[in-house]
Scaffold this motif. Structure first.
Motif, PDB file in Angstrom:
ATOM      1  N   GLY A  46       0.807  -1.210   0.000  1.00 19.38           N
ATOM      2  CA  GLY A  46       0.000   0.000   0.000  1.00 19.38           C
ATOM      3  C   GLY A  46       0.841   1.260   0.000  1.00 19.38           C
ATOM      4  N   ALA A  47       0.129   2.374  -0.038  1.00 21.09           N
ATOM      5  CA  ALA A  47       0.784   3.689  -0.078  1.00 21.09           C
ATOM      6  C   ALA A  47       1.349   4.032   1.295  1.00 21.09           C
ATOM      7  CB  ALA A  47      -0.216   4.749  -0.521  1.00 21.09           C
ATOM      8  N   PHE A  48       2.351   4.895   1.272  1.00 21.03           N
ATOM      9  CA  PHE A  48       2.929   5.418   2.511  1.00 21.03           C
ATOM     10  C   PHE A  48       1.853   6.170   3.276  1.00 21.03           C
ATOM     11  CE2 PHE A  48       4.887   8.973   4.782  1.00 21.03           C
ATOM     12  CZ  PHE A  48       5.831   8.322   5.552  1.00 21.03           C
ATOM     13  N   ARG A  49       1.909   6.066   4.591  1.00 26.29           N
ATOM     14  CA  ARG A  49       0.999   6.830   5.453  1.00 26.29           C
ATOM     15  C   ARG A  49       1.811   7.795   6.301  1.00 26.29           C
ATOM     16  NH1 ARG A  49      -4.262   5.979   5.784  1.00 26.29           N
ATOM     17  NH2 ARG A  49      -5.096   4.163   4.732  1.00 26.29           N
ATOM     18  N   ARG A  50       1.303   9.003   6.401  1.00 30.76           N
ATOM     19  CA  ARG A  50       1.946  10.072   7.170  1.00 30.76           C
ATOM     20  C   ARG A  50       2.192   9.628   8.610  1.00 30.76           C
ATOM     21  NH1 ARG A  50      -0.455  14.413  10.270  1.00 30.76           N
ATOM     22  NH2 ARG A  50       0.979  16.161  10.310  1.00 30.76           N
ATOM     23  N   GLN A  51       3.327  10.059   9.149  1.00 29.79           N
ATOM     24  CA  GLN A  51       3.674   9.789  10.541  1.00 29.79           C
ATOM     25  C   GLN A  51       3.555  11.087  11.331  1.00 29.79           C
ATOM     26  OE1 GLN A  51       4.806   6.450  11.558  1.00 29.79           O
ATOM     27  NE2 GLN A  51       3.726   6.214   9.622  1.00 29.79           N
ATOM     28  N   MET A  52       3.211  10.967  12.605  1.00 34.88           N
ATOM     29  CA  MET A  52       3.072  12.130  13.482  1.00 34.88           C
ATOM     30  C   MET A  52       3.826  11.864  14.775  1.00 34.88           C
ATOM     31  SD  MET A  52      -1.037  12.705  13.110  1.00 34.88           S
ATOM     32  CE  MET A  52      -1.350  11.053  13.712  1.00 34.88           C
ATOM     33  N   VAL A  53       4.478  12.884  15.291  1.00 35.74           N
ATOM     34  CA  VAL A  53       5.193  12.772  16.562  1.00 35.74           C
ATOM     35  C   VAL A  53       4.267  13.253  17.669  1.00 35.74           C
ATOM     36  CG1 VAL A  53       7.167  13.585  17.908  1.00 35.74           C
ATOM     37  CG2 VAL A  53       7.436  13.092  15.475  1.00 35.74           C
ATOM     38  N   ILE A  54       4.111  12.422  18.673  1.00 33.47           N
ATOM     39  CA  ILE A  54       3.322  12.774  19.851  1.00 33.47           C
ATOM     40  C   ILE A  54       4.319  13.088  20.960  1.00 33.47           C
ATOM     41  CG2 ILE A  54       1.528  12.041  21.460  1.00 33.47           C
ATOM     42  CD1 ILE A  54       0.659  12.114  18.457  1.00 33.47           C
ATOM     43  N   MET A  55       4.214  14.300  21.512  1.00 34.81           N
ATOM     44  CA  MET A  55       5.149  14.713  22.562  1.00 34.81           C
ATOM     45  C   MET A  55       4.447  14.746  23.903  1.00 34.81           C
ATOM     46  SD  MET A  55       7.519  17.549  20.889  1.00 34.81           S
ATOM     47  CE  MET A  55       8.071  17.438  19.212  1.00 34.81           C
ATOM     48  N   ARG A  56       5.256  14.585  24.933  1.00 37.57           N
ATOM     49  CA  ARG A  56       4.733  14.604  26.297  1.00 37.57           C
ATOM     50  C   ARG A  56       5.623  15.502  27.141  1.00 37.57           C
ATOM     51  NH1 ARG A  56       1.949  11.140  30.047  1.00 37.57           N
ATOM     52  NH2 ARG A  56       2.771  11.557  32.103  1.00 37.57           N
ATOM     53  N   GLY A  57       5.002  16.284  27.973  1.00 41.59           N
ATOM     54  CA  GLY A  57       5.741  17.133  28.896  1.00 41.59           C
ATOM     55  C   GLY A  57       5.185  16.971  30.293  1.00 41.59           C
ATOM     56  N   ASP A  58       6.035  17.036  31.278  1.00 38.69           N
ATOM     57  CA  ASP A  58       5.612  16.974  32.670  1.00 38.69           C
ATOM     58  C   ASP A  58       5.930  18.294  33.335  1.00 38.69           C
ATOM     59  OD1 ASP A  58       4.667  14.274  32.783  1.00 38.69           O
ATOM     60  OD2 ASP A  58       6.744  13.597  32.674  1.00 38.69           O
ATOM     61  N   GLN A  59       5.073  18.718  34.230  1.00 39.99           N
ATOM     62  CA  GLN A  59       5.309  19.961  34.952  1.00 39.99           C
ATOM     63  C   GLN A  59       6.396  19.758  35.991  1.00 39.99           C
ATOM     64  OE1 GLN A  59       1.835  21.789  36.507  1.00 39.99           O
ATOM     65  NE2 GLN A  59       0.791  21.825  34.553  1.00 39.99           N
ATOM     66  N   LEU A  60       7.128  20.824  36.249  1.00 38.98           N
ATOM     67  CA  LEU A  60       8.182  20.775  37.262  1.00 38.98           C
ATOM     68  C   LEU A  60       7.567  20.643  38.644  1.00 38.98           C
ATOM     69  CD1 LEU A  60      10.595  23.553  35.978  1.00 38.98           C
ATOM     70  CD2 LEU A  60      10.803  21.100  35.704  1.00 38.98           C
ATOM     71  N   GLN A  61       7.985  19.630  39.357  1.00 39.73           N
ATOM     72  CA  GLN A  61       7.552  19.395  40.730  1.00 39.73           C
ATOM     73  C   GLN A  61       8.733  18.805  41.479  1.00 39.73           C
ATOM     74  OE1 GLN A  61       4.272  16.699  40.508  1.00 39.73           O
ATOM     75  NE2 GLN A  61       3.045  18.041  39.224  1.00 39.73           N
ATOM     76  N   PRO A  62       8.862  19.088  42.770  1.00 41.64           N
ATOM     77  CA  PRO A  62      10.013  18.566  43.516  1.00 41.64           C
ATOM     78  C   PRO A  62      10.091  17.040  43.529  1.00 41.64           C
ATOM     79  CG  PRO A  62       8.872  20.254  44.781  1.00 41.64           C
ATOM     80  CD  PRO A  62       8.033  19.985  43.569  1.00 41.64           C
ATOM     81  N   THR A  63       8.971  16.362  43.357  1.00 43.69           N
ATOM     82  CA  THR A  63       8.977  14.900  43.455  1.00 43.69           C
ATOM     83  C   THR A  63       9.177  14.197  42.116  1.00 43.69           C
ATOM     84  OG1 THR A  63       6.569  14.886  43.218  1.00 43.69           O
ATOM     85  CG2 THR A  63       7.472  14.946  45.463  1.00 43.69           C
ATOM     86  N   ILE A  64       9.245  14.939  41.032  1.00 37.53           N
ATOM     87  CA  ILE A  64       9.350  14.302  39.714  1.00 37.53           C
ATOM     88  C   ILE A  64      10.785  13.851  39.441  1.00 37.53           C
ATOM     89  CG2 ILE A  64       9.820  16.382  38.386  1.00 37.53           C
ATOM     90  CD1 ILE A  64       7.861  15.308  36.277  1.00 37.53           C
TER      91      ILE A  64
END
Length: 144
Positions: A46-64
Motif C-alpha cells: 500500500g501507499a505510505f501513510r503520514r507519521q506524526m510525533v506525539i510529545m509529552r511534557g511533565d510539569q516541574l515538581q520537587p517529586t518528579i
C-alpha cells in the motif's frame, strides 16, 4: 531540596536538551513524510501513510524524576486519515477502476510543521546559550 535547589541539579540546559532531542525527532519524521509524499508502494504494501510525533511534557515538581523534566517524544504514530485517490489507469499501482492511492501527506502542511519545529529547536538552542552565558557571568563575579 537537593544541591540547594528545589529541583535538584537539573538546569535549564538539561530541560532544553530534551526539547532539542524531541524537535530533532519531529523534524526527521516530517522530512520522512515529505520524502515519501508520492510513495504509492511500501514494503508493507500500500501507499505510505503520514507519521506524526506525539510529545509529552511533565510539569516541574520537587517529586518528579529529573530525567522527565521538559518535553520528550511519547510516540511516533501513523496517521490513518484517508489516502488521496487519483485516477491514473496506466499506473502500475492502479486498482481495477484505475485509481491509485497516494499518501495522505500534504507537503504544504508538512512545510509549516517543519518551520514550527525548526523555530522550537532554535528556541531551545537559545536557552542553552543563555544558560551558558549566565553560568560564565556567575563564575566571573565569583572570581572578582
Amino acid at each position: 531540596m537537593v544541591d540547594g535547589t528545589m529541583f535538584g541539579s537539573v538546569s535549564a540546559t538539561d530541560i532544553a536538551v530534551g526539547g532539542l532531542k524531541a524537535q530533532r525527532t519531529r523534524m526527521n519524521v516530517i522530512a520522512n513524510n515529505i520524502a515519501n509524499a508520492l510513495t504509492t508502494r511500501t514494503p508493507g504494501g500500500g501507499a505510505f501513510r503520514r507519521q506524526m510525533v506525539i510529545m509529552r511534557g511533565d510539569q516541574l515538581q520537587p517529586t518528579i524524576n529529573p530525567a522527565r523534566f521538559g518535553v520528550r517524544v511519547k510516540a511516533v504514530k501513523t496517521d490513518f486519515s484517508p489516502l488521496r485517490q487519483v485516477y491514473e489507469p496506466g499506473h502500475p499501482d492502479a486498482d481495477g477502476n484505475g485509481y491509485v492511492n497516494y499518501p495522505n501527506v500534504d507537503v504544504a502542511v508538512e512545510m509549516v510543521n517543519l518551520v514550527a519545529a525548526q523555530r522550537a529547536y532554535d528556541a531551545n538552542v537559545a536557552v542553552v546559550v543563555s544558560d551558558k552565558r549566565m553560568r560564565q557571568k556567575a563564575l566571573d563575579i565569583l572570581q572578582a
